[in-house]
Design a protein around this motif. Structure first.
Motif, short mmCIF file in Angstrom:
data_model
loop_
_atom_site.label_atom_id
_atom_site.label_comp_id
_atom_site.label_asym_id
_atom_site.label_seq_id
_atom_site.Cartn_x
_atom_site.Cartn_y
_atom_site.Cartn_z
N GLU A 13 -7.57 6.92 3.56
CA GLU A 13 -7.83 6.96 1.55
C GLU A 13 -8.69 7.95 1.65
N GLU A 14 -10.14 8.11 2.26
CA GLU A 14 -10.24 9.30 2.30
C GLU A 14 -9.67 10.75 3.03
N LEU A 28 -3.66 7.70 1.74
CA LEU A 28 -3.16 7.21 1.36
C LEU A 28 -4.67 6.02 -0.19
N SER A 29 -3.10 5.59 -0.92
CA SER A 29 -4.32 4.89 -2.03
C SER A 29 -4.58 3.58 -1.78
N LEU A 48 0.66 -1.13 -0.23
CA LEU A 48 -0.13 -0.41 0.31
C LEU A 48 0.80 1.55 -0.11
N SER A 103 -6.71 1.05 -0.98
CA SER A 103 -7.26 0.38 -0.09
C SER A 103 -8.85 -0.26 -0.59
N SER A 104 -8.98 0.82 -1.54
CA SER A 104 -10.62 0.52 -2.52
C SER A 104 -10.33 -0.76 -2.82
N HIS A 131 1.33 5.21 0.41
CA HIS A 131 0.42 5.81 1.28
C HIS A 131 1.72 6.90 2.53
N LEU A 176 -8.56 2.05 7.28
CA LEU A 176 -7.69 2.11 5.93
C LEU A 176 -8.93 3.18 4.72
N ASN A 177 -9.70 2.81 5.04
CA ASN A 177 -11.06 3.96 3.48
C ASN A 177 -11.24 5.20 4.80
#
Length: 299
Positions: free
Chosen positions: A121-122, A126-127, A73, A129-130, A75, A117-118
């Motif tokens: 990401e929001e 971080l990118s 991940l 995770s979805s 981040h 993680l969401n």
């Protein structure tokens, strides 16, 4: 073919030794015992924290970052912020459950990882995770757990289970746990719990029922399962290391109890807790083999 998550546990664990306590065993023959139920962390398994979950704060930031890196991940999260986000997700989930009337809520740790993680990401920290699969989320949870809560089989655990199984007793689990706990047991004992003689219908894991000890719910469910097998509460011995989470609720539903005092990390006598005033286990054992001896002596 071995489960890769079981292999992950095997590859990330190393031997631990139980730390002796100053307790003296107090044993006696127990008659008419037909089932023995166990706690896991601190009883069948040595745990750095004495329970499921993290054992300290110093290593957690580094462990958190290493966990994210284990699945690649990307981040911009400081380790301490990651730990704080993880713990906040647990607190928020507990608050919601308590609002629904659950006094001692339990989380499903894979849901906690997704939620946390969401959130990162929001927030743009971080990118990706979805896009994580369920297996990758499970791997994250295990990677963090093994880094922050070292575990190893308690001395005598395998022999204790084998002896009780050979004598025809029903074996089960009532434990605060997560999805990875049965995988941990398989990694340590080279067989899934049911092949160790542990009845699948007598396993009550807190994460599945969203309620944790010292709630009586898991014990009450165990009573129901045992009743279906024609076993009364008085014919059950429950073994755990914590007077509040194990002995107190187990006695409340009518089980006989053994306080496991074989590792100083996990022994929880709770002498200042009003709830256990007057609560006295039937046995105090410093080695798991003493369980089989007491049960055999009462036959």
């Amino acid at each position: 073919m071995s489960d890769p998550l079981v292999e992950l546990y095997r590859s990330r664990t190393s031997p631990l030794e139980a730390v002796p306590t100053e307790e003296s065993p107090r044993t006696e023959p127990l008659d008419d015992i037909r089932a023995v139920l166990f706690d896991i962390y601190g009883t069948l398994v040595i745990s750095g924290s004495g329970d499921v979950g993290t054992s300290g704060t110093e290593s957690q930031p580094d462990a958190f970052l290493a966990t994210l890196e284990s699945v690649g991940l990307e981040h911009r999260i400081a380790g301490a912020d990651g730990v704080a986000g993880f713990e906040q997700a647990i607190r928020d989930t507990h608050v919601e459950a308590k609002g629904a009337g659950i006094e001692f809520p339990e989380v499903e740790i894979r849901e906690i990882w997704r939620l946390m993680l969401n959130r990162f990401e929001e927030a743009g920290q971080l990118s990706g995770s979805s896009d994580l699969t369920d297996e990758q989320i499970a791997r994250l949870a295990i990677e963090y757990e093994v880094r922050t809560n070292p575990v190893w089989p308690m001395p005598g655990a395998r022999d204790c289970l084998a002896t009780l199984r050979e004598r025809g007793l029903k074996l089960g689990i009532v434990s605060n746990a997560q999805f990875y706990t049965p995988l941990m047991l398989e990694a340590f004992f080279d067989a899934p719990p049911e092949q160790l003689g542990i009845e699948p219908d007598l396993c009550y894991w807190s994460y599945r029922h969203r309620e944790a000890k010292p709630s009586r719910k898991l014990y009450e469910l165990a009573c129901d399962g045992l009743a279906d097998m024609g076993i009364s509460p008085a014919q059950v011995l429950y073994v755990g290391n914590d007077m509040l989470k194990d002995v107190w609720p187990a006695q409340a539903v009518g089980f006989r109890t053994a306080l496991f005092a074989g590792d100083a990390r996990s022994l929880r006598k709770r002498e200042d807790d009003e709830r256990i005033r007057g609560v006295d286990p039937d046995l105090v054992v410093t080695e798991l083999t003493q369980i089989a001896e007491s049960v055999a002596a009462g036959e």
